[in-house]
Design an enzyme around this catalytic site. Structure first.
Site, PDB file in Angstrom:
ATOM      1  N   ARG A 228       0.828  -1.208   0.000  1.00 33.67           N
ATOM      2  CA  ARG A 228       0.000   0.000   0.000  1.00 33.67           C
ATOM      3  C   ARG A 228       0.864   1.261   0.000  1.00 33.67           C
ATOM      4  O   ARG A 228       0.542   2.244  -0.668  1.00 33.67           O
ATOM      5  CB  ARG A 228      -0.943   0.015   1.198  1.00 33.67           C
ATOM      6  CG  ARG A 228      -2.240  -0.721   0.965  1.00 33.67           C
ATOM      7  CD  ARG A 228      -3.238  -0.480   2.070  1.00 33.67           C
ATOM      8  NE  ARG A 228      -4.480  -1.163   1.769  1.00 33.67           N
ATOM      9  CZ  ARG A 228      -5.523  -0.609   1.175  1.00 33.67           C
ATOM     10  NH1 ARG A 228      -5.451   0.659   0.787  1.00 33.67           N
ATOM     11  NH2 ARG A 228      -6.619  -1.285   0.944  1.00 33.67           N
TER      12      ARG A 228
ATOM     13  N   TYR B 270      -0.866 -13.276  -0.728  1.00 31.07           N
ATOM     14  CA  TYR B 270      -0.345 -13.111  -2.080  1.00 31.07           C
ATOM     15  C   TYR B 270       0.972 -12.351  -2.001  1.00 31.07           C
ATOM     16  O   TYR B 270       1.228 -11.612  -1.045  1.00 31.07           O
ATOM     17  CB  TYR B 270      -1.345 -12.370  -2.977  1.00 31.07           C
ATOM     18  CG  TYR B 270      -1.871 -11.074  -2.426  1.00 31.07           C
ATOM     19  CD1 TYR B 270      -1.192  -9.869  -2.613  1.00 31.07           C
ATOM     20  CD2 TYR B 270      -3.072 -11.044  -1.709  1.00 31.07           C
ATOM     21  CE1 TYR B 270      -1.685  -8.675  -2.116  1.00 31.07           C
ATOM     22  CE2 TYR B 270      -3.568  -9.853  -1.195  1.00 31.07           C
ATOM     23  CZ  TYR B 270      -2.870  -8.675  -1.399  1.00 31.07           C
ATOM     24  OH  TYR B 270      -3.365  -7.495  -0.894  1.00 31.07           O
TER      25      TYR B 270
ATOM     26  N   ASP C 231     -14.727   4.238  -0.314  1.00 34.64           N
ATOM     27  CA  ASP C 231     -15.319   3.742   0.920  1.00 34.64           C
ATOM     28  C   ASP C 231     -16.314   4.718   1.525  1.00 34.64           C
ATOM     29  O   ASP C 231     -17.182   4.307   2.308  1.00 34.64           O
ATOM     30  CB  ASP C 231     -14.224   3.434   1.948  1.00 34.64           C
ATOM     31  CG  ASP C 231     -13.500   2.124   1.662  1.00 34.64           C
ATOM     32  OD1 ASP C 231     -13.967   1.368   0.789  1.00 34.64           O
ATOM     33  OD2 ASP C 231     -12.476   1.859   2.315  1.00 34.64           O
TER      34      ASP C 231
END
Length: 412
Positions: free
Chosen positions: A109, A225, A304
């Site tokens: 991120r 992942y 969001d």
């Protein structure tokens, strides 16, 4: 305001805010970003970017940076929680790119945030600027220089600013959403998650470390992942409970050893993975009932702030990127049409394009949550058989092209 188009105030410099700013700039529209944090930073370990977002980001010129920073999984694998057997497996990599026109990438991120931030620059980025409220300012000039249509942003330090449009890209606790709606729509899923980053060498028992994998078991699952060329693996370990979430935020501290205890008896690779990083805080996993409205006057929501969703399709960031590009295209169409009413039409068009799409993804992710936590038995066996058709069942998520959908709507 200049004749080139509206002046946009974006509240929030996360994935949605920065992507929107870049998409607007590519379309010749001015934007200012207001971020409450004193520096750019992202909460969370990593993000999975699927083709429905990477295609759009490539059109903004970010494909090379993202590919260099991230990792492309080799397969999508679902495994049994205890013995680790491959229940279902599907290739990703080149076959995924060929099918969907863009790669599937795991990225830190912080790296993604840095790529977006570097592309935008600092000139129109206002850090340490917390927005406390948004109000209509009918005395200001609207998008065509006439009366009405402007908004006023009030900041926590007493300052204020005007814009033609305020965009709430400020997440689940959005200040802009309070202007748009008073709906309290977040819904606790009854599950919570722990996150971490672990080097592959710390997990000698882990099969296929280059794949994106779901380990499914009774009352819990683990998704992981790779996120870089060094072999770092990002994990999200999800457990059923607590039954109620009483915290004011979505984050709460957990007792030492609580995460490992929840996965007692699981495959050794999972124990190595969860032991390979300090136990994180516990994150309550919340969904969101669809909002009845995404805009009001000259305030509109993305990401969001409009549609928080469970992470089980890895679509939170991807749907946010889709929102940003769609809104930019709708506003560009309004600028071309001219007239103050064109911007009202643009916001309605944006909402119409995005509400159905995000509702479908939200609903599917909510259903998936329970399926990942089934105990061994007939129900799990039925689920396992259905996993053979995952690429066909969920291809609609990855194949969608938000930019083309917006262009078709603007042209109609």
């Amino acid at each position: 305001m200049g004749a080139s188009g509206p002046n946009i105030a974006i509240v929030g410099a996360g994935i949605g805010g920065l992507t929107l700013a870049l998409a607007l700039r590519a379309r010749g529209i001015d934007a200012e970003i207001h971020e409450q944090a004193p520096e750019l930073r992202e909460v969370g370990a990593a993000v999975a970017l699927s083709a429905n977002a990477t295609r759009l980001l490539a059109r903004l010129g970010l494909d090379e940076q993202l590919t260099a920073a991230g990792a492309e999984p080799t397969e999508l694998i679902h495994r049994h929680w205890k013995d680790g057997r491959r229940i279902a497996a599907h290739p990703v990599g080149a076959s995924y790119r060929e099918r969907f026109g863009g790669p599937y990438l795991g990225v830190h991120r912080a790296a993604f945030q840095r790529i977006l931030g570097d592309a935008w620059g600092s000139e129109r980025l206002h850090l340490g600027t917390a927005v406390s409220g948004v109000t209509e300012d009918p005395t200001g000039a609207g998008p065509t220089g006439g009366d009405g249509g402007r908004v006023r942003l009030e900041f926590a330090d007493g300052r204020s600013a005007r814009a033609d449009l305020a965009v709430g890209a400020d997440g689940v606790h959005s200040a802009v959403r309070r202007r748009v709606t008073d709906e309290d729509v977040t819904v606790y899923s009854g599950t919570s998650g722990f996150r971490g980053l672990v080097p592959a060498e710390a997990m000698p028992s882990l099969p296929d470390p280059g794949a994106i994998q779901f380990w499914m078991g009774p009352g819990a699952h683990v998704l992981h992942y790779p996120v870089d060329s060094a072999g770092t693996v990002n994990f999200l370990a999800v457990v059923t409970g607590p039954q109620r979430w009483s915290e004011d935020t979505w984050r709460a501290e957990a007792a030492p050893g609580e995460l490992l205890a929840a996965f007692d008896g699981w495959h050794p690779a999972i124990i190595e993975m969860l032991s390979g990083a300090p136990q994180s805080a516990r994150w309550g996993l919340f969904g969101q009932a669809p909002l009845r409205r995404w805009s009001r006057g000259r305030a509109v929501l993305v990401g969001d702030a409009a549609h928080a969703m469970l992470p089980h399709h890895g679509q939170g960031a991807n749907q946010t990127v889709e929102d940003a590009v769609t809104l930019a295209d709708c506003l560009a169409g309004a600028r071309a049409a001219g007239g103050s009413e064109a911007y009202d039409v643009a916001l309605r068009r944006y909402e119409r394009l995005r509400r159905v799409r995000t509702r479908q993804v939200q609903r599917s992710s909510w259903v998936t949550s329970g399926l990942l936590h089934l105990p061994d038995g007939p129900a799990a066996e039925r689920r396992d058989r259905k996993l053979a058709t995952v690429p066909a069942d969920f291809g609609w998520i990855h194949a969608h092209d938000a930019e083309r959908a917006a262009a078709a709507a603007v042209a109609s």
